[in-house]
Motif scaffolding. Sequence first.
Motif, PDB file in Angstrom:
ATOM      1  N   UNK A 458     -59.685  19.619 -22.559  1.00 17.65           N
ATOM      2  CA  UNK A 458     -59.443  20.991 -23.008  1.00 17.65           C
ATOM      3  C   UNK A 458     -59.479  21.073 -24.530  1.00 17.65           C
ATOM      4  N   UNK A 459     -58.878  20.087 -25.178  1.00 22.43           N
ATOM      5  CA  UNK A 459     -58.896  20.078 -26.650  1.00 22.43           C
ATOM      6  C   UNK A 459     -60.324  19.967 -27.177  1.00 22.43           C
ATOM      7  N   UNK A 460     -61.120  19.081 -26.575  1.00 25.07           N
ATOM      8  CA  UNK A 460     -62.514  18.937 -26.996  1.00 25.07           C
ATOM      9  C   UNK A 460     -63.281  20.234 -26.764  1.00 25.07           C
ATOM     10  N   UNK A 461     -63.065  20.847 -25.589  1.00 25.45           N
ATOM     11  CA  UNK A 461     -63.768  22.092 -25.292  1.00 25.45           C
ATOM     12  C   UNK A 461     -63.423  23.183 -26.306  1.00 25.45           C
ATOM     13  N   UNK A 462     -62.153  23.272 -26.679  1.00 27.35           N
ATOM     14  CA  UNK A 462     -61.726  24.293 -27.634  1.00 27.35           C
ATOM     15  C   UNK A 462     -62.398  24.067 -28.989  1.00 27.35           C
ATOM     16  N   UNK A 463     -62.369  22.822 -29.475  1.00 28.44           N
ATOM     17  CA  UNK A 463     -62.963  22.535 -30.785  1.00 28.44           C
ATOM     18  C   UNK A 463     -64.467  22.820 -30.777  1.00 28.44           C
ATOM     19  N   UNK A 464     -65.156  22.405 -29.734  1.00 28.61           N
ATOM     20  CA  UNK A 464     -66.601  22.619 -29.679  1.00 28.61           C
ATOM     21  C   UNK A 464     -66.932  24.086 -29.466  1.00 28.61           C
ATOM     22  N   UNK A 465     -66.087  24.816 -28.747  1.00 32.91           N
ATOM     23  CA  UNK A 465     -66.344  26.235 -28.526  1.00 32.91           C
ATOM     24  C   UNK A 465     -66.284  27.016 -29.831  1.00 32.91           C
ATOM     25  N   UNK A 466     -65.353  26.648 -30.701  1.00 31.99           N
ATOM     26  CA  UNK A 466     -65.268  27.318 -32.007  1.00 31.99           C
ATOM     27  C   UNK A 466     -66.578  27.149 -32.771  1.00 31.99           C
ATOM     28  N   UNK A 467     -67.135  25.940 -32.740  1.00 32.93           N
ATOM     29  CA  UNK A 467     -68.395  25.698 -33.440  1.00 32.93           C
ATOM     30  C   UNK A 467     -69.575  26.339 -32.717  1.00 32.93           C
ATOM     31  N   UNK A 469     -69.407  29.277 -30.883  1.00 31.93           N
ATOM     32  CA  UNK A 469     -69.337  30.739 -30.950  1.00 31.93           C
ATOM     33  C   UNK A 469     -69.649  31.249 -32.351  1.00 31.93           C
ATOM     34  N   UNK A 470     -69.303  30.487 -33.381  1.00 31.87           N
ATOM     35  CA  UNK A 470     -69.507  30.958 -34.758  1.00 31.87           C
ATOM     36  C   UNK A 470     -70.957  31.327 -35.038  1.00 31.87           C
ATOM     37  N   UNK A 471     -71.948  30.467 -34.754  1.00 33.93           N
ATOM     38  CA  UNK A 471     -73.349  30.882 -34.977  1.00 33.93           C
ATOM     39  C   UNK A 471     -73.768  32.054 -34.093  1.00 33.93           C
TER      40      UNK A 471
END
Length: 822
Positions: A458-467, A469-471
Amino acid sequence: MKINIFVKFLLKLYFIYNNDFIKVVATDLKLSTNINQTNDSKCSAKSVINYNDVDSTGKCENSINSTTTGQIKYNESMMKTIKLMDKNYQNLQNVWRKVTVNIEPIDRRLRLTIDGFILSLNLSHECQQSLYRIADGIQNNQLWAFQFFDASGKLAAGLTQGVITSFGDYDQCLQIKSPDSNGNRHTIYGKYCLVKPYIDYPNFKVLEKFLKFSFLTNESNVMTKKEMMNNLNLFKLLFAYNLVAKRFYFYHYGLCMPSTCSANDLTNALQKIVPGVPLEVGPTCDVISEPVDWNVYQMIMLIISLTFIFLVITSTFIQIIYKNLIVCNDKHQSSTANYTVFHQLLSYFSLIEANKRLVSRFRERLAIADGLMFVYVLWITTALSYGSIVNVGFVGYKKIHNSYLINIMKDSKYFWMKSMFPRDSIFLLSGLIISYDYFGDKNEKLCLTICQYIRFAVEKWYRFTVRMVSPMLVLNILSLIGDGPNWHSGDDIWVNICRDKWWKNLLFINNFENSIMNTCNPLSWLLSAIFQLQLIAPIFMIPYKVMPRYGYITSLLIFTFGCFATIAPKVIQGLRLIPYEISEIYTIADTKYCLFRFMLYTDQFVSIFIIGLTTGYILRHEKSLLDLLYHKNKYISHSIGFICLTTSVLGVVWSERFKDINQIPNKLNLDIWFVFGKILWTFGNIWLIGYCFTNTNGYIIRLLKTLPFRVITRLTYTTYFLSYPVIMYRILTTRDIIEISHSSQLRDLYLNLTVMISLAYIVYVFIEHPMLSILESIIKIINKTTKINQTINTCKTIESNNMLTDKLNSHKLDYSFKETCV
């Protein structure tokens, strides 16, 4: 008929500019004759006010009482000349009357022909009426009507050298507006449409069976077919890498039409004018009078973006005011206790805290890994920007058939644009970083429980999702502000794909597609592949915790599997390696799928990733091996370094053996290189990483730890994922054709990099820092709660066994633990 119209036009011009002159001469003739006969000083040439002052007899009706120094007199020869000119004038007038009588039927017939032509195009009633008004406006010399033709494209010079674009004047077309002379008529605006004749070749074997063009000689047809066959594989590659065009458009013509005409009207009209030629209009025509429609996806993404901007600006402002006016004021000491919690909430969205974090130092981070990551991202971004012609279907480019494009595909000096080694290196560094962090955690348990793994995932998914969604937010904003002749050619990559397949990005499965054109923000495939590998990385690292020997054996087995998985699509599915075996592929769909399959699927990077995991473990726990390689004997260290760097260069040189796309390579040699070439490249990277890791005071590490490099390296990933929107936005908003040259490409590269890094900073402070700060705060709360629960359970166990006093007295528990138990 065309000759008569041309004669009519010339005669009109002649009489417009010469009629007044002849009248002056004739009038002066009558005036001078009477002057000489009457000798009237009051009717001198200086006394005449205008032509109407002379009556039919030549006498002056209106004169000025003034003294004249002389009178105009003509000698006999001049009198004869003037009389002759007057006679010629009368003759020309008679000729013009006859010409007018002869042209009137032709003019009437031409108007009937135009009316009949417009009627034959099967247009809508509104479109027909607008075209009639434009025709009337042209006959009446009205500027707004002529602007429809002026704003449309014209046949450009350099067609044989690949100038296949004539955009016209996009902005002028949208500014056209008919005058409101009649209240019963609608106002006509200019509508800009891009007309694209295309050749639909789903199978390239059709070109191989090409015989001839009927309008060329036999010799010319032989040369044409030879040129087509020589560049056939080059065009296949252009189709494979193309991210915009789905067909081969052999020309792009900007047409300005009335706003009342639809794209279907234009398509029907063009099919009548050039029957048998497949045409595509649009995909969207622009007109200033029609509002821009935003879909639900665009509205949601815009609301999210504005929410982040509002929170960041508001939090920064409140933090400054609260800190300066309340906390520092002695009268409000009672609110200081609440300031800590309030300040922590504000710090998540504050620009001040974001900049502090951006320039701060992280002791546990590998500076050399961050530095190499920046170098390889810069490499990929430069290649993407410099070779952007390949990704947009060469729309808007000038002279695409010149040596520049051919040299990119064939010359050895452009190996850095075609090399796959930079993306392989990113996976090597990703495995290295996660392994280095995992084995550096002294409290990490031998095995992960299901709950711990879920928390990790879940932590990995959250961090990667931020990167991720930004673009996508940046893409959405750019889609709302972009325009231009070729802008709508990118509708699929800007809006449609992201609207339909955003969920694949959030689940990180968008790298499993048939074509890169079916992915929202195509460069995000890298993030999905890294996430998938890091998600299963703990399974590969647990054997090292059990026993290092088991870890090395497991890594070797996974490495072997990864090598087989690299070539498995060719062995099992019969796919071809792109671009090396492009001559054996005959359809556009197969070309795109083979490229996507061998470049973007996760199984292509398993072997490289497992090498990174093993390297991270060695850096953490094999100190003796590092000392032996880098410190014990300088001769051995330098020799190993030379061998590793030479091996990396060998991988590059080996790849150049397959650069000739028109030649079928040796199958076995190509397969071996494709599997092990990337492995050879990693040797140089691993040696450099180990060298900088063991020499923390070296020049490279000190350079990477400076403030500018710390900031840039932390923006590396964001810069990479924003490179695609920035480059495509610049190209698709261009109003004119782009010159292909090294100087123009270097200029665009500088502009692209400047915009990318600036946007990466904005995205970091407005989106990434707030979201990651919230995550870290949640993790701290969870860790603190977990630690307290563990301590309470331990205390209860000790009390139940009557061992608390003995344990406390034996000092086996630290002071904080004693305090907690008490």
